[in-house]
Design a protein around this motif. Structure first.
Motif, PDB file in Angstrom:
ATOM      1  N   ALA A 244      39.521  30.044  -8.363  1.00 21.84           N
ATOM      2  CA  ALA A 244      39.991  31.344  -7.906  1.00 21.84           C
ATOM      3  C   ALA A 244      40.078  31.342  -6.389  1.00 21.84           C
ATOM      4  O   ALA A 244      39.413  30.553  -5.717  1.00 21.84           O
ATOM      5  CB  ALA A 244      39.067  32.462  -8.373  1.00 21.84           C
ATOM      6  N   THR A 245      40.901  32.240  -5.857  1.00 20.63           N
ATOM      7  CA  THR A 245      41.004  32.373  -4.414  1.00 20.63           C
ATOM      8  C   THR A 245      41.310  33.819  -4.062  1.00 20.63           C
ATOM      9  O   THR A 245      41.872  34.564  -4.867  1.00 20.63           O
ATOM     10  CB  THR A 245      42.087  31.426  -3.847  1.00 20.63           C
ATOM     11  N   ILE A 246      40.917  34.202  -2.848  1.00 20.58           N
ATOM     12  CA  ILE A 246      41.068  35.580  -2.423  1.00 20.58           C
ATOM     13  C   ILE A 246      41.572  35.605  -0.988  1.00 20.58           C
ATOM     14  O   ILE A 246      41.143  34.809  -0.152  1.00 20.58           O
ATOM     15  CB  ILE A 246      39.730  36.339  -2.566  1.00 20.58           C
ATOM     16  N   SER A 247      42.468  36.535  -0.706  1.00 22.74           N
ATOM     17  CA  SER A 247      43.041  36.650   0.632  1.00 22.74           C
ATOM     18  C   SER A 247      42.020  37.194   1.626  1.00 22.74           C
ATOM     19  O   SER A 247      40.949  37.679   1.242  1.00 22.74           O
ATOM     20  CB  SER A 247      44.266  37.572   0.591  1.00 22.74           C
TER      21      SER A 247
ATOM     22  N   LYS B  14      40.882  33.678 -16.287  1.00 22.45           N
ATOM     23  CA  LYS B  14      41.407  35.040 -16.147  1.00 22.45           C
ATOM     24  C   LYS B  14      40.771  35.964 -17.171  1.00 22.45           C
ATOM     25  O   LYS B  14      40.656  35.628 -18.345  1.00 22.45           O
ATOM     26  CB  LYS B  14      42.927  35.029 -16.323  1.00 22.45           C
ATOM     27  N   GLY B  15      40.351  37.141 -16.709  1.00 24.40           N
ATOM     28  CA  GLY B  15      39.696  38.094 -17.579  1.00 24.40           C
ATOM     29  C   GLY B  15      38.204  37.872 -17.721  1.00 24.40           C
ATOM     30  O   GLY B  15      37.499  38.741 -18.248  1.00 24.40           O
ATOM     31  N   ARG B  16      37.717  36.720 -17.275  1.00 20.32           N
ATOM     32  CA  ARG B  16      36.279  36.429 -17.362  1.00 20.32           C
ATOM     33  C   ARG B  16      35.637  36.329 -15.988  1.00 20.32           C
ATOM     34  O   ARG B  16      34.475  36.696 -15.827  1.00 20.32           O
ATOM     35  CB  ARG B  16      36.047  35.116 -18.111  1.00 20.32           C
ATOM     36  N   PHE B  17      36.362  35.814 -15.011  1.00 16.97           N
ATOM     37  CA  PHE B  17      35.835  35.643 -13.660  1.00 16.97           C
ATOM     38  C   PHE B  17      36.484  36.650 -12.724  1.00 16.97           C
ATOM     39  O   PHE B  17      37.667  36.987 -12.874  1.00 16.97           O
ATOM     40  CB  PHE B  17      36.132  34.241 -13.136  1.00 16.97           C
ATOM     41  N   THR B  18      35.700  37.098 -11.740  1.00 14.71           N
ATOM     42  CA  THR B  18      36.217  38.009 -10.724  1.00 14.71           C
ATOM     43  C   THR B  18      35.783  37.540  -9.346  1.00 14.71           C
ATOM     44  O   THR B  18      34.586  37.365  -9.102  1.00 14.71           O
ATOM     45  CB  THR B  18      35.715  39.438 -10.948  1.00 14.71           C
ATOM     46  N   ILE B  19      36.742  37.338  -8.468  1.00 15.88           N
ATOM     47  CA  ILE B  19      36.432  36.947  -7.094  1.00 15.88           C
ATOM     48  C   ILE B  19      36.496  38.186  -6.211  1.00 15.88           C
ATOM     49  O   ILE B  19      37.352  39.064  -6.402  1.00 15.88           O
ATOM     50  CB  ILE B  19      37.403  35.848  -6.595  1.00 15.88           C
ATOM     51  N   SER B  20      35.587  38.272  -5.267  1.00 16.50           N
ATOM     52  CA  SER B  20      35.561  39.404  -4.343  1.00 16.50           C
ATOM     53  C   SER B  20      34.972  38.929  -3.024  1.00 16.50           C
ATOM     54  O   SER B  20      34.432  37.815  -2.929  1.00 16.50           O
ATOM     55  CB  SER B  20      34.737  40.560  -4.920  1.00 16.50           C
ATOM     56  N   ARG B  21      35.064  39.771  -2.013  1.00 19.66           N
ATOM     57  CA  ARG B  21      34.502  39.404  -0.724  1.00 19.66           C
ATOM     58  C   ARG B  21      34.000  40.632   0.008  1.00 19.66           C
ATOM     59  O   ARG B  21      34.521  41.742  -0.169  1.00 19.66           O
ATOM     60  CB  ARG B  21      35.518  38.633   0.117  1.00 19.66           C
TER      61      ARG B  21
END
Length: 124
Positions: free
Chosen positions: A48-51, A64-71
């Motif tokens: 996963a990657t996040i801006s 998808k649907g199981r993992f969530t990336i956040s910052r």
């Protein structure tokens, strides 16, 4: 400069873990951050990657649907919340900072500042 990944451990299938990735503020606030993993005997793969702003997120299909990336830029930390874990999620998880504008592709060549990784083991 390296990133520090933490939060791994041993969990049963169906369980959850939250990984954290921390580094100096300048490193984090400059751009996107990605999570990758490497299972025994396999190549490292994108997870996963996040801006920089946190508005744009991309995942590999299998999570998808199981993992969530956040910052949280105020804390210079990126998180990976993993739920409904499966034995095939077992791997060493690494975080890295993006070094190109093509960071959204999830290619390792677009990332650097790799940390030491954190082990995630999912038992069946």
């Amino acid at each position: 400069v390296q990133l520090q990944a933490s939060g791994g451990g041993l969990v049963q299938a169906g369980g959850s873990l939250r990984l954290s990735c921390a580094a100096s503020g300048r490193i984090f606030n400059d751009g996107a951050v990605g999570w990758f993993r490497q299972a025994p005997g396999k190549e490292r793969e994108f997870v996963a990657t996040i801006s920089r702003s946190g508005m744009h997120k991309y995942y590999r299909d299998s999570v998808k649907g199981r993992f969530t990336i956040s910052r949280d830029n105020a804390k210079n930390t990126v998180y990976l919340r993993m739920s409904s874990l499966e034995p095939q999620d077992t791997a060493v998880y690494y975080c890295a900072t993006a070094r190109s504008l093509a960071w959204y592709r999830g290619s390792q060549v677009d990332y650097d500042n790799w940390g030491q990784g954190t082990q995630v083991t999912v038992s069946s």
